[in-house]
Design a protein around this motif. Structure first.
Motif, mmCIF file in Angstrom:
data_model
loop_
_atom_site.group_PDB
_atom_site.id
_atom_site.type_symbol
_atom_site.label_atom_id
_atom_site.label_comp_id
_atom_site.label_asym_id
_atom_site.label_seq_id
_atom_site.Cartn_x
_atom_site.Cartn_y
_atom_site.Cartn_z
ATOM 1 N N ARG A 206 0.832 -1.210 0.000
ATOM 2 C CA ARG A 206 0.000 0.000 0.000
ATOM 3 C C ARG A 206 0.867 1.262 0.000
ATOM 4 N NH1 ARG A 206 -2.815 0.442 5.261
ATOM 5 N NH2 ARG A 206 -0.888 1.589 5.680
ATOM 6 N N LYS A 209 2.491 1.734 -3.367
ATOM 7 C CA LYS A 209 1.528 2.233 -4.365
ATOM 8 C C LYS A 209 1.350 3.738 -4.226
ATOM 9 C CE LYS A 209 -1.406 -1.693 -5.498
ATOM 10 N NZ LYS A 209 -2.494 -2.520 -4.946
ATOM 11 N N GLN A 210 1.261 4.172 -2.976
ATOM 12 C CA GLN A 210 1.093 5.594 -2.708
ATOM 13 C C GLN A 210 2.298 6.389 -3.207
ATOM 14 O OE1 GLN A 210 0.388 6.330 1.474
ATOM 15 N NE2 GLN A 210 -1.810 6.004 1.158
#
Ligand SMILES: Nc1nc2c(ncn2[C@@H]2O[C@H](COP(=O)(O)OP(=O)(O)O)[C@@H](O)[C@H]2O)c(=O)[nH]1
Ligand SMILES: [Mg+2]
Length: 314
Positions: A206, A209-210
């Motif tokens: 996550r 991805k950010q």
């Protein structure tokens, strides 16, 4: 001791592992006849796909390399592996050797595995690694995997060598934010989040991805491949991502650009080594430095003397 270079190259091209090993030893030893070796190899190079794997110690590079080997071998590819550990010149890559020797690859003639150490010679890994890649390329390996610890300068070196750079991360080994600090966002073509069997793997994915989204990079969208290398999970996904990246590079003319960049750093490393070797033999640098200190020469003029000496072979 006589050394029949063209016979050695012929035998390496026939796939004889001992000849390949011998040629790489010549590279490691910076053998005086390496110039002839390079000339003999060059017509047969340019076919191998070069893939770099980098990341912190313990992240699973060797395990992933072994897993990649299995998948690529099933596709019928011949695979060469160079394990490079600039941080420990003596024990460099031993772990990889152990890990892979325990597997089915040990006796497979379609696989060649070599740990590379600098042995402290002039020019170091930046000089030796591309020459070892040349040997494997000319010997007909379809894929060359380069495993290297992602510390400091080595990351940059992998990028300069590889068509595709894989950056491995894992939970508990530095999160995505740290990864960004280390500049991996810049160098990664494919991210692997290994140890996906562990808590925290989803958070790493996550965060990554950010970060990728925030970087707003144009061009190739860097994929994130979750893996459990220790269990062989995710291997086919990684091979697919590598294939897609290769296709993308070709379609955008980027493969040629990367190979020119690779050759540039190779040529530069050779030239720098020649300069250092010549200066080393002559002890010239110290003399020039003394003259700079006593102000009989300015530093630019001193550098000119060094370069002139190299050109004239004095
Ligand atoms: N839990 C877990 N452990 C793994 C995985 N992949 C590798 N390891 C373990 O992590 C340790 C370091 O692996 P290694 O491949 O030597 O890492 P390297 O230093 O990056 O080459 C070893 O004990 C591996 O068995 C994985 O997917 N899950
Ligand atoms: Mg390793």
């Amino acid at each position: 001791m006589s050394l029949d270079i063209s016979e050695l190259v012929d035998r390496a091209r026939e796939g004889q592992p001992r000849a390949v090993a011998k040629l790489i030893s010549l590279v490691e030893d910076a053998h005086p006849r390496l110039r002839e070796v390079a000339a003999a190899l060059t017509p047969f190079t340019g076919h191998a796909r070069v893939i770099g794997l980098t990341g912190p110690p313990g992240v699973g590079k060797s395990t992933s390399t072994s897993m990649l080997l299995s998948v690529l071998r099933k596709e019928g590819k011949r695979v060469g592996v160079l394990a490079i550990d600039p941080s420990s010149p003596f024990s460099g890559g031993a772990l990889l050797g152990d890990r892979i020797r325990m597997t089915e690859h040990a006796t497979d003639p379609g696989v060649f595995i070599r740990s590379m150490a600098t042995r402290g010679h002039l020019g170091g890994l930046a000089w030796a690694t591309p020459q070892a890649v040349r040997v494997l390329d000319a010997a007909g390996f379809d894929v060359v995997l380069i495993e290297t610890v992602g510390v400091g300068q080595s990351e940059v070196d992998v990028v300069r060598l590889a068509d595709t750079t894989v950056v491995l991360l894992a939970p508990g080994m530095g999160d995505g934010i740290q990864a960004a600090k280390a500049g991996v966002l810049e160098i990664a073509d494919v991210f692997v989040v290994n140890k996906a069997d562990r808590d925290g793997a989803r958070t790493v994915v996550r965060d990554l991805k950010q970060l990728i989204a925030m970087a707003h990079r144009d061009g190739w969208p860097q994929p994130i491949v979750p893996m459990v290398a220790a269990r062989g999970e995710g291997g086919p996904d990684l091979v697919r991502a590598l294939g897609e990246h290769h296709d993308w590079l070709e379609a955008h003319g980027e493969l040629d650009r990367r190979r020119v960049r690779r050759a540039a750093s190779e040529v530069e490393a050779i030239a720098l080594r020649e300069l250092r070797a010549a200066d080393f033999q002559a002890g010239r640098l110290n003399d020039l430095a003394a003259r700079v200190v006593d102000r009989t020469l300015d530093p630019f003029a001193a550098a000119d003397v060094l370069l002139d000496a190299l050109r004239t072979g004095e």
